[in-house]
Design a protein around this motif. Sequence first.
Motif, short mmCIF file in Angstrom:
data_model
loop_
_atom_site.label_atom_id
_atom_site.label_comp_id
_atom_site.label_asym_id
_atom_site.label_seq_id
_atom_site.Cartn_x
_atom_site.Cartn_y
_atom_site.Cartn_z
N LEU A 1 -4.78 5.74 -6.38
CA LEU A 1 -5.53 6.42 -5.42
C LEU A 1 -6.80 6.81 -6.09
O LEU A 1 -7.82 6.84 -5.29
CB LEU A 1 -4.93 7.90 -4.92
CG LEU A 1 -3.83 7.76 -4.25
CD1 LEU A 1 -3.09 9.17 -4.15
CD2 LEU A 1 -4.09 7.09 -2.66
N SER A 2 -7.03 7.06 -7.25
CA SER A 2 -8.17 7.31 -7.96
C SER A 2 -9.18 6.20 -7.82
O SER A 2 -10.32 6.32 -7.86
CB SER A 2 -8.05 7.89 -9.46
OG SER A 2 -7.34 6.69 -10.20
N ALA A 3 -8.78 5.05 -7.72
CA ALA A 3 -9.61 3.69 -7.41
C ALA A 3 -10.15 3.62 -6.18
O ALA A 3 -10.92 2.90 -6.01
CB ALA A 3 -8.66 2.53 -8.06
N LEU A 4 -9.68 4.24 -5.27
CA LEU A 4 -9.90 4.11 -3.85
C LEU A 4 -11.41 4.98 -3.42
O LEU A 4 -11.16 6.14 -3.99
CB LEU A 4 -8.65 4.45 -2.95
CG LEU A 4 -7.62 3.80 -2.78
CD1 LEU A 4 -6.48 4.37 -1.91
CD2 LEU A 4 -7.74 2.19 -2.68
N SER A 5 -12.03 4.32 -2.67
CA SER A 5 -13.19 5.08 -1.97
C SER A 5 -12.60 5.86 -1.13
O SER A 5 -11.58 5.52 -0.42
CB SER A 5 -14.27 4.20 -1.68
OG SER A 5 -14.02 3.50 -0.47
N PHE A 6 -13.80 6.83 -0.57
CA PHE A 6 -13.20 7.54 0.75
C PHE A 6 -12.79 6.61 1.89
O PHE A 6 -11.89 6.85 2.59
CB PHE A 6 -14.19 8.61 1.02
CG PHE A 6 -13.92 9.43 2.23
CD1 PHE A 6 -13.25 10.52 2.31
CD2 PHE A 6 -14.39 9.06 3.54
CE1 PHE A 6 -12.89 11.04 3.24
CE2 PHE A 6 -14.10 9.62 4.50
CZ PHE A 6 -13.37 10.85 4.58
N LEU B 1 -3.01 10.04 0.57
CA LEU B 1 -4.16 9.78 0.85
C LEU B 1 -5.05 10.61 1.48
O LEU B 1 -5.99 11.06 1.14
CB LEU B 1 -4.24 8.64 1.92
CG LEU B 1 -3.26 7.29 1.28
CD1 LEU B 1 -2.93 6.42 2.50
CD2 LEU B 1 -4.56 6.55 0.61
N ARG B 2 -4.52 11.64 2.21
CA ARG B 2 -5.16 12.80 2.78
C ARG B 2 -5.73 13.71 1.73
O ARG B 2 -6.68 14.38 1.60
CB ARG B 2 -4.28 13.54 3.87
CG ARG B 2 -4.99 14.80 4.58
CD ARG B 2 -4.04 16.07 4.79
NE ARG B 2 -3.23 16.56 4.05
CZ ARG B 2 -3.62 17.25 2.95
NH1 ARG B 2 -4.93 17.53 2.75
NH2 ARG B 2 -2.76 17.70 2.20
N ALA B 3 -4.85 13.85 0.74
CA ALA B 3 -5.07 14.83 -0.35
C ALA B 3 -6.41 14.23 -1.14
O ALA B 3 -7.19 14.81 -1.65
CB ALA B 3 -4.02 15.00 -1.38
N GLU C 1 -11.90 3.48 1.93
CA GLU C 1 -10.69 2.62 1.68
C GLU C 1 -9.41 3.66 1.97
O GLU C 1 -8.49 3.03 2.76
CB GLU C 1 -10.72 2.09 0.44
CG GLU C 1 -11.74 0.96 0.20
CD GLU C 1 -11.81 0.68 -1.33
OE1 GLU C 1 -12.34 -0.56 -1.78
OE2 GLU C 1 -11.35 1.39 -2.23
N ALA C 2 -9.54 4.80 1.51
CA ALA C 2 -8.40 5.73 1.63
C ALA C 2 -8.11 6.01 3.13
O ALA C 2 -6.88 6.18 3.55
CB ALA C 2 -8.44 6.73 0.71
N LEU C 3 -9.33 6.31 3.64
CA LEU C 3 -9.31 6.85 5.35
C LEU C 3 -8.59 5.52 5.97
O LEU C 3 -7.87 5.86 6.85
CB LEU C 3 -10.68 7.36 5.65
CG LEU C 3 -10.62 7.89 7.11
CD1 LEU C 3 -9.88 8.74 7.23
CD2 LEU C 3 -12.21 8.19 7.51
N LYS C 4 -8.99 4.20 5.73
CA LYS C 4 -8.66 3.19 6.26
C LYS C 4 -7.22 3.02 6.24
O LYS C 4 -6.47 2.61 7.35
CB LYS C 4 -9.45 1.81 5.70
CG LYS C 4 -8.96 0.55 6.72
CD LYS C 4 -9.90 -0.46 6.30
CE LYS C 4 -9.46 -1.65 7.18
NZ LYS C 4 -10.31 -3.04 6.58
N GLN D 1 0.75 -1.20 -0.08
CA GLN D 1 0.17 -0.10 -0.24
C GLN D 1 0.84 1.18 -0.01
O GLN D 1 0.64 2.07 -0.48
CB GLN D 1 -0.95 0.12 1.29
CG GLN D 1 -1.86 -1.11 1.32
CD GLN D 1 -2.81 -0.94 2.25
OE1 GLN D 1 -2.54 -0.67 3.51
NE2 GLN D 1 -3.98 -1.68 2.33
N VAL D 2 2.11 1.31 0.74
CA VAL D 2 2.95 2.49 0.85
C VAL D 2 3.41 2.80 -0.50
O VAL D 2 3.64 3.73 -1.09
CB VAL D 2 3.85 2.30 1.83
CG1 VAL D 2 4.76 3.41 1.88
CG2 VAL D 2 3.25 2.31 3.18
N SER D 3 3.73 1.55 -1.19
CA SER D 3 4.49 1.87 -2.56
C SER D 3 3.76 1.99 -3.60
O SER D 3 4.02 1.96 -4.82
CB SER D 3 5.37 0.50 -2.65
OG SER D 3 4.66 -0.61 -2.79
N ALA D 4 2.43 2.04 -3.30
CA ALA D 4 1.54 2.12 -4.44
C ALA D 4 1.57 3.44 -5.24
O ALA D 4 1.74 4.41 -4.60
CB ALA D 4 -0.06 1.76 -3.90
#
Length: 87
Positions: A12-17, A51-53, A19-22, A4-7
């Motif tokens: 990011l565009s595929a992540l829901s809010f 992720l925050r952005a 998922e990103a928050l988790k 996840q860190v190296s993604a």
Amino acid sequence: MTQQVSASQSDLSALSFEEALKQLETIVRELEQGNVPLERSIDMYERGAQLRAHCDALLRAAEAKVEKIQMGQDGTATGTSALDPEA
């Protein structure tokens, strides 16, 4: 978590809010524990900033949608109005 860190940013565009928050919460929790090597901490911090952005952009988009669908007392849309989270 390494994957996840190296993604890449495109992931990011595929992540829901949610998922990103988790993922962001996981990064924060790991960094707060203080037992992450420095180089990995830097990578995690960078991913956390991305992720925050992403979460911020999704929240702004949701706020714009809510403003567009504000309803009047008769149940019809009243147009746009500012979203006041304190109201």
